[in-house]
Scaffold this motif. Sequence first.
Motif, PDB file in Angstrom:
ATOM      1  N   ARG A  10       8.997  21.636   0.509  1.00 25.45           N
ATOM      2  CA  ARG A  10       9.209  22.570  -0.594  1.00 25.45           C
ATOM      3  C   ARG A  10       9.439  21.835  -1.895  1.00 25.45           C
ATOM      4  N   ILE A  11      10.162  20.680  -1.819  1.00 26.28           N
ATOM      5  CA  ILE A  11      10.422  19.903  -3.038  1.00 26.28           C
ATOM      6  C   ILE A  11       9.139  19.292  -3.570  1.00 26.28           C
ATOM      7  N   SER A  12       8.310  18.813  -2.649  1.00 26.34           N
ATOM      8  CA  SER A  12       7.040  18.204  -3.090  1.00 26.34           C
ATOM      9  C   SER A  12       6.104  19.229  -3.700  1.00 26.34           C
TER      10      SER A  12
ATOM     11  N   LEU B 187      23.778  32.526 -16.135  1.00 25.63           N
ATOM     12  CA  LEU B 187      23.155  31.586 -17.073  1.00 25.63           C
ATOM     13  C   LEU B 187      21.714  31.981 -17.386  1.00 25.63           C
ATOM     14  N   ASP B 188      21.059  32.589 -16.415  1.00 24.53           N
ATOM     15  CA  ASP B 188      19.671  32.994 -16.630  1.00 24.53           C
ATOM     16  C   ASP B 188      19.565  34.075 -17.702  1.00 24.53           C
ATOM     17  N   ALA B 189      20.625  34.871 -17.827  1.00 25.79           N
ATOM     18  CA  ALA B 189      20.616  35.895 -18.883  1.00 25.79           C
ATOM     19  C   ALA B 189      20.734  35.258 -20.261  1.00 25.79           C
ATOM     20  N   VAL B 190      21.346  34.098 -20.344  1.00 25.25           N
ATOM     21  CA  VAL B 190      21.488  33.388 -21.612  1.00 25.25           C
ATOM     22  C   VAL B 190      20.299  32.477 -21.865  1.00 25.25           C
ATOM     23  N   THR B 191      19.923  31.745 -20.816  1.00 32.57           N
ATOM     24  CA  THR B 191      18.788  30.818 -20.894  1.00 32.57           C
ATOM     25  C   THR B 191      17.782  31.196 -19.817  1.00 32.57           C
ATOM     26  N   PRO B 192      16.866  32.050 -20.131  1.00 34.25           N
ATOM     27  CA  PRO B 192      15.896  32.491 -19.108  1.00 34.25           C
ATOM     28  C   PRO B 192      15.167  31.311 -18.480  1.00 34.25           C
ATOM     29  N   GLY B 193      15.006  31.401 -17.159  1.00 31.99           N
ATOM     30  CA  GLY B 193      14.307  30.349 -16.436  1.00 31.99           C
ATOM     31  C   GLY B 193      15.215  29.495 -15.574  1.00 31.99           C
ATOM     32  N   ILE B 194      16.548  29.615 -15.814  1.00 31.09           N
ATOM     33  CA  ILE B 194      17.488  28.830 -14.998  1.00 31.09           C
ATOM     34  C   ILE B 194      17.428  29.278 -13.540  1.00 31.09           C
ATOM     35  N   ALA B 195      17.405  30.591 -13.328  1.00 25.66           N
ATOM     36  CA  ALA B 195      17.360  31.125 -11.964  1.00 25.66           C
ATOM     37  C   ALA B 195      15.912  31.130 -11.475  1.00 25.66           C
ATOM     38  N   ASN B 196      15.365  29.953 -11.338  1.00 25.57           N
ATOM     39  CA  ASN B 196      13.968  29.800 -10.939  1.00 25.57           C
ATOM     40  C   ASN B 196      13.900  29.253  -9.523  1.00 25.57           C
ATOM     41  N   ASP B 197      12.846  29.586  -8.849  1.00 32.00           N
ATOM     42  CA  ASP B 197      12.703  29.100  -7.461  1.00 32.00           C
ATOM     43  C   ASP B 197      12.599  27.586  -7.387  1.00 32.00           C
ATOM     44  N   HIS B 198      12.258  26.940  -8.521  1.00 31.41           N
ATOM     45  CA  HIS B 198      12.099  25.491  -8.526  1.00 31.41           C
ATOM     46  C   HIS B 198      13.384  24.742  -8.929  1.00 31.41           C
ATOM     47  N   THR B 199      14.458  25.490  -9.255  1.00 34.60           N
ATOM     48  CA  THR B 199      15.708  24.850  -9.667  1.00 34.60           C
ATOM     49  C   THR B 199      16.353  24.137  -8.471  1.00 34.60           C
ATOM     50  N   LEU B 200      16.814  22.922  -8.707  1.00 34.33           N
ATOM     51  CA  LEU B 200      17.433  22.124  -7.642  1.00 34.33           C
ATOM     52  C   LEU B 200      18.953  22.060  -7.829  1.00 34.33           C
TER      53      LEU B 200
ATOM     54  N   PRO C  80      17.223  15.901   1.130  1.00 37.13           N
ATOM     55  CA  PRO C  80      16.985  17.346   1.001  1.00 37.13           C
ATOM     56  C   PRO C  80      17.599  18.104   2.170  1.00 37.13           C
ATOM     57  N   GLY C  81      18.131  19.295   1.880  1.00 36.21           N
ATOM     58  CA  GLY C  81      18.729  20.099   2.924  1.00 36.21           C
ATOM     59  C   GLY C  81      19.168  21.438   2.398  1.00 36.21           C
ATOM     60  N   ASP C  82      19.773  22.229   3.271  1.00 38.57           N
ATOM     61  CA  ASP C  82      20.249  23.564   2.924  1.00 38.57           C
ATOM     62  C   ASP C  82      21.735  23.479   2.592  1.00 38.57           C
ATOM     63  N   LEU C  83      22.099  23.735   1.315  1.00 39.77           N
ATOM     64  CA  LEU C  83      23.513  23.677   0.935  1.00 39.77           C
ATOM     65  C   LEU C  83      24.350  24.717   1.664  1.00 39.77           C
TER      66      LEU C  83
ATOM     67  N   LYS D 174      10.937  17.559 -10.153  1.00 38.07           N
ATOM     68  CA  LYS D 174      11.039  16.382  -9.313  1.00 38.07           C
ATOM     69  C   LYS D 174      12.471  15.845  -9.337  1.00 38.07           C
ATOM     70  N   PRO D 175      13.092  15.634  -8.179  1.00 42.96           N
ATOM     71  CA  PRO D 175      14.485  15.134  -8.147  1.00 42.96           C
ATOM     72  C   PRO D 175      14.609  13.749  -8.774  1.00 42.96           C
TER      73      PRO D 175
END
Length: 299
Positions: A2-4, A39-52, A17-20, A9-10
Amino acid sequence: KRISEGFVKPTLKEAVPGDLGLILPYNTMKSLIEMINALDAVTPGIANDHTLFYGVEAKFYSDRVDVSNEFETSIKNLFVCSKRFLFSLKNKIMTSDIGKRIASGAFWSFTGTALAKLIVLISGIICARVLGKELYGEFGMVRSTINMFVALGTAGLGMTATKYIAEFRQNSKERIASIFFITNGFALLTGLVITILVLCLAEFLASYTLNSPHLVDAIRVGALLLFITVINGAQTGTLSGMENFKAIAINTFIASIFESTLMILGAYYYGVIGAILGYGLGFVSLYITNHISIRSDFK
């Protein structure tokens, strides 16, 4: 995988990698998700599926700590305490000459002081019953005033006697007598000066400090007994330097009995002045018993 496939990129390559959700409590994970959504309401895009998220997996072990004979760890000046340490400390005290002396001195000091304070406390309650609220308050004011001058009169002579007598007790016994006579001579001198000072200021103290002119005679009686009290400080210092804590405890206990008895009788027959006189005569008995103990030590 999923990360690749993600866009982010980390940067921490050592992270695994793992499940927190497997290592963090549920409430913690819930709070993190709520924070990201806020935070996504202030800075859209933070709550993204690609956020690590980086999380720390901590594991605790019950390892045996390596310590020295003094229970110091490999980290300098970091010590640990355990049941084994307490048993070791007890054994060291019981097998050490200094440890035995400290333990014996602490025992007698605590025992004598505790019993004496208990007796004085009980006698104080009885004395308050005999004198009544107002007269006992006057007695307390006079006694506190006298004790203030006692602290001034002793001037650290007891500590001086303790230090130098303890220092020369083993190696230079002939100097102990000189130290005793010097410290007690200074105690006589300072006691005499303080006594004369209080006698001269008795009227001023009663009228302006205590706001009770009728207590002038009680203060003068206390001033006469102040002289003995100052000498007692030097005597106690001498006995402490000789490490005769048993004698200090016994003498203090005997003096507390005399003080309590005479204070109650004095309060019953002569009021405040009688209570002050009985309180002071307790220190006279302490002077006598201390004097006998010191003579016994010098033999």
